[in-house]
Structures are given as C-alpha cells and as structure tokens.
Write a protein that holds these residues in place. Sequence first.
Motif, PDB file in Angstrom:
ATOM      1  N   GLY A  66      10.584   7.237  15.500  1.00  0.00           N
ATOM      2  CA  GLY A  66       9.946   7.262  14.181  1.00  0.00           C
ATOM      3  C   GLY A  66       8.504   7.715  14.259  1.00  0.00           C
ATOM      4  N   THR A  67       7.788   7.253  15.290  1.00  0.00           N
ATOM      5  CA  THR A  67       6.396   7.680  15.459  1.00  0.00           C
ATOM      6  C   THR A  67       6.307   9.174  15.726  1.00  0.00           C
ATOM      7  N   ILE A  68       7.178   9.671  16.602  1.00  0.00           N
ATOM      8  CA  ILE A  68       7.194  11.103  16.906  1.00  0.00           C
ATOM      9  C   ILE A  68       7.551  11.907  15.661  1.00  0.00           C
ATOM     10  N   PHE A  69       8.486  11.396  14.878  1.00  0.00           N
ATOM     11  CA  PHE A  69       8.916  12.085  13.657  1.00  0.00           C
ATOM     12  C   PHE A  69       7.746  12.263  12.687  1.00  0.00           C
ATOM     13  N   LEU A  70       6.994  11.201  12.472  1.00  0.00           N
ATOM     14  CA  LEU A  70       5.861  11.275  11.542  1.00  0.00           C
ATOM     15  C   LEU A  70       4.763  12.189  12.091  1.00  0.00           C
ATOM     16  N   GLN A  71       4.486  12.094  13.379  1.00  0.00           N
ATOM     17  CA  GLN A  71       3.465  12.957  13.972  1.00  0.00           C
ATOM     18  C   GLN A  71       3.846  14.427  13.862  1.00  0.00           C
ATOM     19  N   GLU A  72       5.092  14.724  14.100  1.00  0.00           N
ATOM     20  CA  GLU A  72       5.542  16.115  14.030  1.00  0.00           C
ATOM     21  C   GLU A  72       5.495  16.638  12.602  1.00  0.00           C
ATOM     22  N   LEU A  73       5.806  15.789  11.641  1.00  0.00           N
ATOM     23  CA  LEU A  73       5.708  16.208  10.241  1.00  0.00           C
ATOM     24  C   LEU A  73       4.277  16.578   9.878  1.00  0.00           C
ATOM     25  N   VAL A  74       3.329  15.785  10.333  1.00  0.00           N
ATOM     26  CA  VAL A  74       1.913  16.071  10.046  1.00  0.00           C
ATOM     27  C   VAL A  74       1.482  17.360  10.735  1.00  0.00           C
ATOM     28  N   MET A  75       1.919  17.556  11.992  1.00  0.00           N
ATOM     29  CA  MET A  75       1.518  18.746  12.742  1.00  0.00           C
ATOM     30  C   MET A  75       2.103  20.018  12.146  1.00  0.00           C
ATOM     31  N   GLN A  76       3.322  19.944  11.620  1.00  0.00           N
ATOM     32  CA  GLN A  76       3.996  21.131  11.095  1.00  0.00           C
ATOM     33  C   GLN A  76       3.708  21.379   9.611  1.00  0.00           C
ATOM     34  N   LYS A  77       2.975  20.479   8.977  1.00  0.00           N
ATOM     35  CA  LYS A  77       2.759  20.597   7.535  1.00  0.00           C
ATOM     36  C   LYS A  77       2.045  21.893   7.176  1.00  0.00           C
ATOM     37  N   ARG A  78       1.025  22.265   7.933  1.00  0.00           N
ATOM     38  CA  ARG A  78       0.271  23.479   7.622  1.00  0.00           C
ATOM     39  C   ARG A  78       1.152  24.718   7.729  1.00  0.00           C
ATOM     40  N   LEU A  79       1.982  24.774   8.757  1.00  0.00           N
ATOM     41  CA  LEU A  79       2.878  25.922   8.916  1.00  0.00           C
ATOM     42  C   LEU A  79       3.820  26.039   7.728  1.00  0.00           C
ATOM     43  N   TRP A  80       4.402  24.931   7.298  1.00  0.00           N
ATOM     44  CA  TRP A  80       5.355  24.971   6.192  1.00  0.00           C
ATOM     45  C   TRP A  80       4.681  25.363   4.886  1.00  0.00           C
TER      46      TRP A  80
END
Length: 343
Positions: free
Chosen positions: A47-61
């Motif tokens: 769950g922690t990795i999932f949230l971190q990855e969402l934040v990191m990929q937000k700009r790209l999306w």
Amino acid sequence: MEQIDLSEIQELLDDILGGTVDFQQLVEQGTSGQSILSWGGILHNFGTIFLQELVMQKRLWVHVLLLAVASAVLLHFAEVFKNRSVSQISFAMIYMILLLILMVSFQNSMEIARDVLLAMRNFMTVLAPAYFLAMTMTSYVASAGVYYEFILLLVSGLQRVLELFVLPCIEIYVLLVMVDHLSGEERLSRLTELLEMVVGWSLKGVVAAVMAFHMIQGLLTPAADAFRKLTVSKGIEMIPGIGDAGSSVTDMVLGSAMLIKNGIGAAALVVLLLLCLIPLAKLGIMMAAYYLLAAVLQPISDERITGCLAGVGCGMKLLFQTICMVLVLFLLTVALTTAITGR
C-alpha cells in the motif's frame, strides 16, 4: 548450520534491499517452525509503494492527459483554420511530443524490469552453493549435483533468452505500436500481433521446459538417493551392539540437515517474493494507468492517441508477465526441489 556460509547471500541482499532482510534469521525462523512470511507487513508495504508510485507518476499522467486533450481540440475544431493542414501538422507535433514522453516512460520500465531480473539471477547464483551444500548433508548427493547443474543452466539460459530475445522483442513491439499509430492506417498491426504472440509463447515454452525437467528428474535421482539412505540406515541397524543407537543418531543428524535445507529453501522463497514486490507494484500501476487513460480519453481524443496509449500499456503488461514468469520459475524450482528431496 555453522558449516554453511550465508555471508555472500546476506551481502547481496544488503546491496539490493538495503539491509532490511536478515537471511540467516529467516532460515532460523523456518527451522524452528515459526512463520517467516508476514502477510500484514507485505500488504502494508504494498500500500505504501502504491501511494508513492501514484504521486511519482502523477505529473507524467497529467502531461499525457493535457496533450491528448490538446490534440482532440485541434482535430475537432479544424474548421477554424483556413488551411486544414495546419491542424494536421499541429497534431503531428503534439503526437511526437507524446511519443517522446511515452518512450522515456517505457525505457524507465525496461530498466525496472532489467534490474529485478538481474537481482533474481544474482540471488539464485549465490543461493545455489549454500542450498545444495545443505542438500548433500541430507545424503541426497546425486540430486544435489543434478539440480545444482540445472539451476546454473536455468539462470544462464534465462539470461540469454531474456536479454537477447524477449526484452528486445518487447521494446521493438512498443516502438512499432507508436510508429504505426502515427499514420492512422495501422500498416504494422499484424507484425505487432506476431511479436506479442512470440513473446507469450516463448515465456510459456520456458515454463513448460522447466516443469518437464522437474517431472522427469523428480522420479529418478531423488528416489535413488532415498534408497541409498535407507540402505545405509538399515546396514547400521544390523551392526551388533550399537546398531539401534547408531541408526538413531544417523536419523537425527540427517533429520537436522533436512530441516536446515528446508529452512534455506523457505527463506529463499520469501526473499524472491520481496525482490519482486516493489518492481511488480510499479509496473502494475503504470500498466493500469495507461489502460485507464486510453479508456477515459477514447470518447474525446483521436484514435491514434488512445491506440498508442493502449499499446504502451500492453508493452508494460508484457514486461509484467516476463517478471512474473521468471519469479514463478524460480519459486517452483526451489519449492519442488525442496519438496522432492524432503522425503
């Protein structure tokens, strides 16, 4: 336990996982009958990795979404321009920018896949000497030799197949999808379907070959070793005076060695899962994001944009399947070897 050197395994895990896993402690927990796999901790980390990855990929999306909307505006309102070619040229420029962004994103995914495949390969390489030394202590000498050679062959063979064939095919597939949707006529769709099919069948073929080896070899060498162990045990029992005591001591020593070998095998399974947890989570999130963007943008954006996004998502899926296939192969190899030689 002191005769088996686990320091090289620990050094590798410290380098990959940052010292968060103590391999010897996992082995000791397994040999003592304790649980070595905490599902609660794994779900929390996921769950922690999932949230971190969402934040990191937000700009790209957000960038992809804005470019797709801009291309839709240019094409749907082309009549504003006196010359329709202006909108087509503008769309081509936007598509090329999107192409560069997607290529960078996919290259990052390729690096993630290569790193985790390398980590699993290195772990299996350093695990094999300690694991099969423990197997020889259980009197499964012939099985240890056969399976040790098989592990080395499997690791080196997978490295060649993946690096020289599977991963380049996936990369070529994504590039062809991107180029094919630029013209809108899909002149390379059959070729991309062929590449996707070749990658899928290659992965299935490797799994079938490994399973065939275990099915055939599991009926021969372990049975011969088990018969040899039984013969030695019965021979000691026939010695007058000390036969019963000697047989009991032998069984106790072999049982202790068997417990250590099984503990190393169980710890190896846990480590393999931990090695793949973060990379699979990252690839899974990126794959789902591209499919979701393609589905959301389909009603408003051009088919070429959504097709390109779906194609990149399919490339991410192939990378995800490749890592899962290698993980399953190593898990099955360790688990089946431990179970077959555990009698």
